[in-house]
Design a protein around this motif. Sequence first.
Motif, PDB file in Angstrom:
ATOM      1  N   UNK A 289      24.789  -2.033 -17.309  1.00 43.82           N
ATOM      2  CA  UNK A 289      25.938  -1.759 -18.157  1.00 43.82           C
ATOM      3  C   UNK A 289      26.105  -0.262 -18.383  1.00 43.82           C
ATOM      4  N   UNK A 290      27.312   0.228 -18.137  1.00 45.33           N
ATOM      5  CA  UNK A 290      27.637   1.637 -18.309  1.00 45.33           C
ATOM      6  C   UNK A 290      28.445   1.795 -19.595  1.00 45.33           C
ATOM      7  N   UNK A 291      28.069   2.715 -20.485  1.00 43.24           N
ATOM      8  CA  UNK A 291      28.776   2.856 -21.758  1.00 43.24           C
ATOM      9  C   UNK A 291      30.142   3.504 -21.579  1.00 43.24           C
ATOM     10  N   UNK A 292      31.219   2.817 -21.917  1.00 45.60           N
ATOM     11  CA  UNK A 292      32.543   3.440 -21.828  1.00 45.60           C
ATOM     12  C   UNK A 292      32.664   4.692 -22.686  1.00 45.60           C
ATOM     13  N   UNK A 293      31.932   4.722 -23.813  1.00 44.67           N
ATOM     14  CA  UNK A 293      32.012   5.889 -24.702  1.00 44.67           C
ATOM     15  C   UNK A 293      31.536   7.167 -24.000  1.00 44.67           C
ATOM     16  N   UNK A 294      30.616   7.022 -23.037  1.00 43.13           N
ATOM     17  CA  UNK A 294      30.181   8.190 -22.268  1.00 43.13           C
ATOM     18  C   UNK A 294      31.352   8.764 -21.475  1.00 43.13           C
ATOM     19  N   UNK A 295      32.154   7.881 -20.865  1.00 44.98           N
ATOM     20  CA  UNK A 295      33.329   8.335 -20.119  1.00 44.98           C
ATOM     21  C   UNK A 295      34.341   9.001 -21.054  1.00 44.98           C
TER      22      UNK A 295
ATOM     23  N   UNK B 172      36.485   7.764 -12.603  1.00 44.35           N
ATOM     24  CA  UNK B 172      35.826   8.044 -11.330  1.00 44.35           C
ATOM     25  C   UNK B 172      35.365   9.497 -11.245  1.00 44.35           C
ATOM     26  N   UNK B 173      36.178  10.414 -11.777  1.00 41.57           N
ATOM     27  CA  UNK B 173      35.776  11.825 -11.786  1.00 41.57           C
ATOM     28  C   UNK B 173      34.531  12.033 -12.645  1.00 41.57           C
ATOM     29  N   UNK B 174      34.472  11.362 -13.793  1.00 39.03           N
ATOM     30  CA  UNK B 174      33.272  11.443 -14.627  1.00 39.03           C
ATOM     31  C   UNK B 174      32.073  10.914 -13.852  1.00 39.03           C
ATOM     32  N   UNK B 175      32.241   9.761 -13.225  1.00 40.56           N
ATOM     33  CA  UNK B 175      31.161   9.122 -12.483  1.00 40.56           C
ATOM     34  C   UNK B 175      30.668  10.018 -11.351  1.00 40.56           C
ATOM     35  N   UNK B 176      31.592  10.677 -10.648  1.00 37.35           N
ATOM     36  CA  UNK B 176      31.224  11.495  -9.494  1.00 37.35           C
ATOM     37  C   UNK B 176      30.663  12.855  -9.885  1.00 37.35           C
ATOM     38  N   UNK B 177      31.232  13.481 -10.916  1.00 35.51           N
ATOM     39  CA  UNK B 177      30.893  14.870 -11.207  1.00 35.51           C
ATOM     40  C   UNK B 177      30.014  15.049 -12.444  1.00 35.51           C
ATOM     41  N   UNK B 178      30.134  14.188 -13.435  1.00 40.79           N
ATOM     42  CA  UNK B 178      29.263  14.265 -14.608  1.00 40.79           C
ATOM     43  C   UNK B 178      28.169  13.200 -14.582  1.00 40.79           C
ATOM     44  N   UNK B 179      28.258  12.279 -13.637  1.00 39.14           N
ATOM     45  CA  UNK B 179      27.232  11.265 -13.502  1.00 39.14           C
ATOM     46  C   UNK B 179      27.438  10.091 -14.438  1.00 39.14           C
ATOM     47  N   UNK B 180      26.364   9.353 -14.686  1.00 37.33           N
ATOM     48  CA  UNK B 180      26.408   8.166 -15.525  1.00 37.33           C
ATOM     49  C   UNK B 180      25.051   7.982 -16.177  1.00 37.33           C
TER      50      UNK B 180
ATOM     51  N   UNK C 189      18.369  12.188 -14.000  1.00 36.01           N
ATOM     52  CA  UNK C 189      19.436  12.909 -14.683  1.00 36.01           C
ATOM     53  C   UNK C 189      20.682  12.035 -14.577  1.00 36.01           C
ATOM     54  N   UNK C 190      21.743  12.397 -15.268  1.00 31.35           N
ATOM     55  CA  UNK C 190      22.968  11.594 -15.161  1.00 31.35           C
ATOM     56  C   UNK C 190      23.501  11.588 -13.730  1.00 31.35           C
ATOM     57  N   UNK C 191      23.348  12.713 -13.017  1.00 34.77           N
ATOM     58  CA  UNK C 191      23.832  12.782 -11.641  1.00 34.77           C
ATOM     59  C   UNK C 191      22.984  11.939 -10.689  1.00 34.77           C
ATOM     60  N   UNK C 192      21.666  11.997 -10.842  1.00 35.61           N
ATOM     61  CA  UNK C 192      20.821  11.214  -9.931  1.00 35.61           C
ATOM     62  C   UNK C 192      20.923   9.722 -10.223  1.00 35.61           C
ATOM     63  N   UNK C 193      21.180   9.354 -11.482  1.00 29.36           N
ATOM     64  CA  UNK C 193      21.362   7.942 -11.793  1.00 29.36           C
ATOM     65  C   UNK C 193      22.641   7.426 -11.147  1.00 29.36           C
ATOM     66  N   UNK C 194      23.752   8.185 -11.264  1.00 27.07           N
ATOM     67  CA  UNK C 194      24.999   7.770 -10.624  1.00 27.07           C
ATOM     68  C   UNK C 194      24.830   7.692  -9.114  1.00 27.07           C
ATOM     69  N   UNK C 195      24.104   8.651  -8.533  1.00 25.30           N
ATOM     70  CA  UNK C 195      23.910   8.666  -7.076  1.00 25.30           C
ATOM     71  C   UNK C 195      23.093   7.468  -6.605  1.00 25.30           C
TER      72      UNK C 195
END
Length: 334
Positions: free
Chosen positions: A89-95, A125-133, A200-206
């Motif tokens: 589950x990904x928190x929408x509030x982070x986005x 999608x930009x958040x997911x790609x550039x700020x991670x998750x 990190x948020x980037x490595x988790x998204x990756x």
Amino acid sequence: MKKIHLCIPIYMPLPLLLLLFLSGCSRRKAVAPPAPVPQFSFIIDALYPTSPVANQGHTSNCWAYSMASFIETENVLRSLPDDTLQFQLLPPEYMVRQKLQAQFDLSLCSGKVKLTSGALGHTALDVFRYQGAIPIEVFTENHATCPDYIKVSRRLRLLAHTSSWLPAMKNRIRRSGQHLLDEEFGILPDTFLYQGRQYTSQTFAASLPALSQEYIELTSFCHYLYYNPCHLALRDNWEDAIFYNLPLDSLLTVMRNALLSGYTLVWDGDVSEPTFSSRGGVAWLPPGTPLDEAARLDAFFRGETTDDHMMHLVGLAHDVSGARFSSPRTLSVL
């Protein structure tokens, strides 16, 4: 070559829509009295597993909740057969937080305040790609209460306006905005431990399959050239993102084919029509209603047809007459 998924927001009042879970995101017109709900009997053509339904409350964050659901579902549907990937589950509030930060920074740099309450699929999608998750378990460690989105937006907007006539204080004002977001959303960790691994948020998204895919945003407006890219003049399109414009019939065909071919998609459209019933769980067009593109465009310019809610479509069905319905799952705030 990466596979392109035709899965992202489609701006049109979608006819024949089976509603599993609904809420209004941001009502921008007077809602007409509801029409009597017909009785339907549905036969499922496709239905895909998805994560549990979350509740956006009375916020304008349907875009974040729908896209979190979409990315979560993509992670499972696009995983390899031998993967044991479950819904993370990904928190929408982070986005939402990252969107507000991006809008605030853009306002400081450009001098034009662009702090809007809503957004579109590409924002997430930009958040997911550039700020991670980050997983929801990690986010909630520093996020015990729901932010006051109206207060946060108002205070960020005031700070952005202040910077326009005090340019020498921009760095200090930006730190004040960052502190406000930390207060309301919690401080984001530089690294975190999740299921025994450090991220990190980037490595988790990756690490999630959805990041390896490509997506495209489609629309249908007859005042733009068909089969060409276009800029949608929508308030929520604050990044001026490009959409690919298709004739309405072609767009519906793409949507049906995607849902029958193992894909889900995100739809953004009008949920305030009288034949849209959240309590009845169904939206429909009366028999014989023409899909007139020119009339639809005229209604859009008059404000009768709007883009007031985003939903994640996870299936397709038909009724006994053969009419097609799509199955969304979003947030129930009835």
